[in-house]
Structure formats: structure tokens, C-alpha cells
Design an enzyme around this catalytic site. Structure first.
Site, PDB file in Angstrom:
ATOM      1  CE1 TYR A   1      46.830  37.428  34.505  1.00 40.30           C
ATOM      2  CE2 TYR A   1      45.858  38.370  36.466  1.00 40.30           C
ATOM      3  CZ  TYR A   1      46.098  37.280  35.665  1.00 40.30           C
ATOM      4  OH  TYR A   1      45.608  36.051  36.007  1.00 40.30           O
TER       5      TYR A   1
ATOM      6  CG  HIS B   1      38.272  37.370  32.204  1.00 43.52           C
ATOM      7  ND1 HIS B   1      37.666  36.146  32.377  1.00 43.52           N
ATOM      8  CD2 HIS B   1      39.304  37.408  33.066  1.00 43.52           C
ATOM      9  CE1 HIS B   1      38.333  35.474  33.300  1.00 43.52           C
ATOM     10  NE2 HIS B   1      39.327  36.216  33.739  1.00 43.52           N
TER      11      HIS B   1
END
Length: 105
Positions: A41, A22
Site C-alpha cells: 500500500y 501518515h
């Protein structure tokens, strides 16, 4: 724009890899998320539990589009080995959705 949150759970031995991946999410996937209307997000982690928070005008439409997208399909296949079932996710639910009970802007 509506806000949504849901839970996922990663395997105990996958935490470092999940966080590493990520830090380098594929640019074409990030572009697709924006294209389908997902913004603001964030992913939070405590131990194995993940809480994903985002904004979307139409959550189901956005995820339906992502489900059909080849880039997202590759990402999901690549990441799926890191996950465990979410204990309280109901049968037939796409995600273990959370109910927002308070928000201070």
C-alpha cells in the site's frame, strides 16, 4: 494478487497535517489493513491530489470489512476534515478508481 489505484484530494491547507499523520499511522489500523488482505500500500501526492495504490485479493470485501471496523471508523472520522471531493468521482462510487493501463514488474 490484483493491484488497485484510486484518487483522493486533500484541502490545500491540510497537506502538512496529512503527511504528518501518515508518518504515524496507528499500529492497530496498520494491523487491520493487513488482516483484511491489503498489502503493498502506497500513497503518492502531487499538490492536493493523492493517488493510493495497493494490492488486495478482494478489494470490495476488504473495504467492506474496514468500513465496519471501529479503529478504521475513528481514523476516517479523524482524517475526513482534511479532504475535498474528488472532481471526477462518479455518483455512487466508493472511490475514484483508476484503470491500470501498463505494469512492468
Amino acid at each position: 494478487m490484483p493491484r488497485y489505484a484510486f484518487k483522493l484530494q486533500i484541502k490545500p491547507n491540510a497537506i502538512e497535517e496529512y503527511e504528518r499523520e501518515h508518518q504515524r499511522v496507528w499500529p492497530e489500523l496498520l494491523a487491520k489493513l493487513k488482516e483484511v488482505g491489503i498489502s503493498d500500500y502506497s500513497i503518492f501526492r502531487r499538490g492536493q491530489e493523492l493517488v493510493l495504490c495497493l494490492r488486495a485479493e478482494d478489494f470490495d470485501r476488504a473495504w467492506d470489512e474496514l468500513d465496519r471496523d471501529p479503529v478504521n471508523q475513528r481514523w476516517q472520522a479523524f482524517m475526513s476534515r482534511l479532504f475535498e471531493p474528488v472532481p471526477d468521482k462518479g455518483s455512487g462510487e466508493r472511490f475514484a478508481m483508476m484503470k491500470e493501463v501498463f505494469y512492468l514488474e
